[in-house]
Design an enzyme around this catalytic site. Structure first.
Site, mmCIF file in Angstrom:
data_model
loop_
_atom_site.group_PDB
_atom_site.id
_atom_site.type_symbol
_atom_site.label_atom_id
_atom_site.label_comp_id
_atom_site.label_asym_id
_atom_site.label_seq_id
_atom_site.Cartn_x
_atom_site.Cartn_y
_atom_site.Cartn_z
ATOM 1 N N HIS A 172 2.735 -5.473 -4.355
ATOM 2 C CA HIS A 172 1.467 -6.209 -4.292
ATOM 3 C C HIS A 172 0.442 -5.567 -5.218
ATOM 4 C CE1 HIS A 172 2.595 -7.532 0.077
ATOM 5 N NE2 HIS A 172 3.203 -8.259 -0.838
ATOM 6 N N THR A 229 0.833 -1.205 0.000
ATOM 7 C CA THR A 229 0.000 0.000 0.000
ATOM 8 C C THR A 229 0.868 1.255 0.000
ATOM 9 O OG1 THR A 229 -1.570 -1.224 1.360
ATOM 10 C CG2 THR A 229 -1.930 1.135 1.147
#
Length: 368
Positions: A214, A188
């Site tokens: 990710h 994030t």
């Protein structure tokens, strides 16, 4: 037990059906309360001013004012944590990456396009990301976004910056002449963090860079293309069999773990979509680090930046047991989400804790 007040969520989507589905996801949440809905970007801007939500889910494709244009105005006038909802089309992935640069905290890919009847497939992911985003410090987000919005592709300011490097563990037996490899893991807030770091690496750097961010399939390719336009080094989405070269960065594609294999005197990329996800992640930073720990004919510079969870910390410990490794973690002061770097620091094997703007400098100092 004292119950904390719930964080306020505004849902923005031109589809009434989608607004209802998303709202239903949070009916049982102990963290999030839906305080309003908006039908397009203009409506969203007005509702944000009136309702002052802590977090917003913002659809990318909307009439009258789309999500990207709305996001720019929101971050300029009433900054708030924003989660983008995007399609997985080529256009959708490119716009999503632009949204990350403009200040969105994160995104969720709709499973079946603009109107996704099967939105329940991403319920857990969306709820987790919204709950996480509601606790993001907006001032940190603004600082990174403002800095990146002024970056000029391929024309970079090379003036030295004041170092905020905090040495936590001395690096021993480090040779500037031996072969090097840079390994980076992030989640994030990662697209903006990667842009800050990768665009400061010199074209002639004497090491390859392997990156796990990710992201789902499709989005990693757009990320690689965007970074390649901005950076002096070459950046690409990794492909099976790629020969690893100095001055090149390879981003693990969504849905695949990234490993390496020795071929003669060179190394090549090995992509693996059969090994199970680690803690829900494929690619996984732990897998990249653990696999790399089997090869000790080059020294490694391992970097863990902003992200939820603890991916990378187990792999970092494994890396440290084999060969010469410098471990760098992003500082809490600059992290959008201080999860992965915090877990790394807690392993007690991190050598340097560094503000985001100085991570590239910290990497370069260990290269030939």
């Amino acid at each position: 037990m004292v119950l904390l007040p719930k964080k306020k969520l505004l849902i923005v989507d031109d589809s009434a059906f989608m607004r209802k589905l998303i709202g239903d996801f949070f009916k049982d949440s102990n963290v999030i309360e839906v305080v309003g809905i908006a039908r397009n970007g203009k409506d969203a801007i007005q509702k944000i001013k009136a309702l002052k939500p802590d977090v917003v889910t913002l659809d990318v494709e909307m009439p009258e004012m789309n999500g990207l244009d709305a996001l720019k105005q929101i971050m300029a006038e009433t900054p708030v944590a924003v989660i983008m909802l995007s399609s997985t089309t080529q256009r959708g992935t490119e716009i999503t990456l632009q949204a990350m640069a403009y200040g969105a905290v994160d995104f969720v890919a709709k499973p079946s396009g603009t109107i996704s009847l099967d939105l329940h497939k991403i319920k857990d992911e969306l709820v987790a990301k919204v709950e996480n985003a509601a606790h993001v410090t907006i001032s940190k987000l603004n600082k990174v976004t403002t800095k990146l919005s002024t970056t000029t592709p391929k024309l970079l300011d090379r003036k030295p910056v004041a170092s905020n490097v905090v040495s936590t563990k001395r690096v021993s037996i480090w040779s500037k002449t031996s072969k090097k490899m840079v390994l980076i893991g992030t989640s994030t807030g990662g697209p903006r963090a990667l842009q800050e770091v990768i665009t400061k690496l010199p074209k002639n750097m004497q090491a390859p860079v392997l990156i796990v961010q990710h992201m789902p399939a499709g989005f990693t390719k757009s990320l690689a293309e965007r970074l390649n336009q901005l950076a002096e080094i070459e950046v690409k989405e990794a492909e099976n069999g790629d020969i690893i070269r100095n001055g090149h960065a390879y981003i693990a594609p969504g849905g695949y773990h990234m490993k390496i294999q020795k071929v003669g005197s060179s190394y090549c990329i090995v992509l693996d979509n059969e090994e199970a996800p680690r803690a829900g992640h494929r690619p996984s930073v732990d897998v990249l680090f653990e696999d790399n720990s089997h090869y000790n004919d080059f020294d490694k510079i391992a970097v863990i930046m902003t992200g939820m969870g603890s991916d990378g910390s187990k792999g970092l410990v494994q890396l440290k047991k084999n060969g010469h490794v410098v471990a760098i973690a992003e500082s809490a002061d600059s992290c959008i989400v201080y999860g992965m770097p915090k877990a790394a620091v807690e392993t007690k094997v991190v050598n340097e804790v560094v503000d985001l703007e100085n991570i590239a400098k910290a990497i370069i100092q260990y290269l030939p």
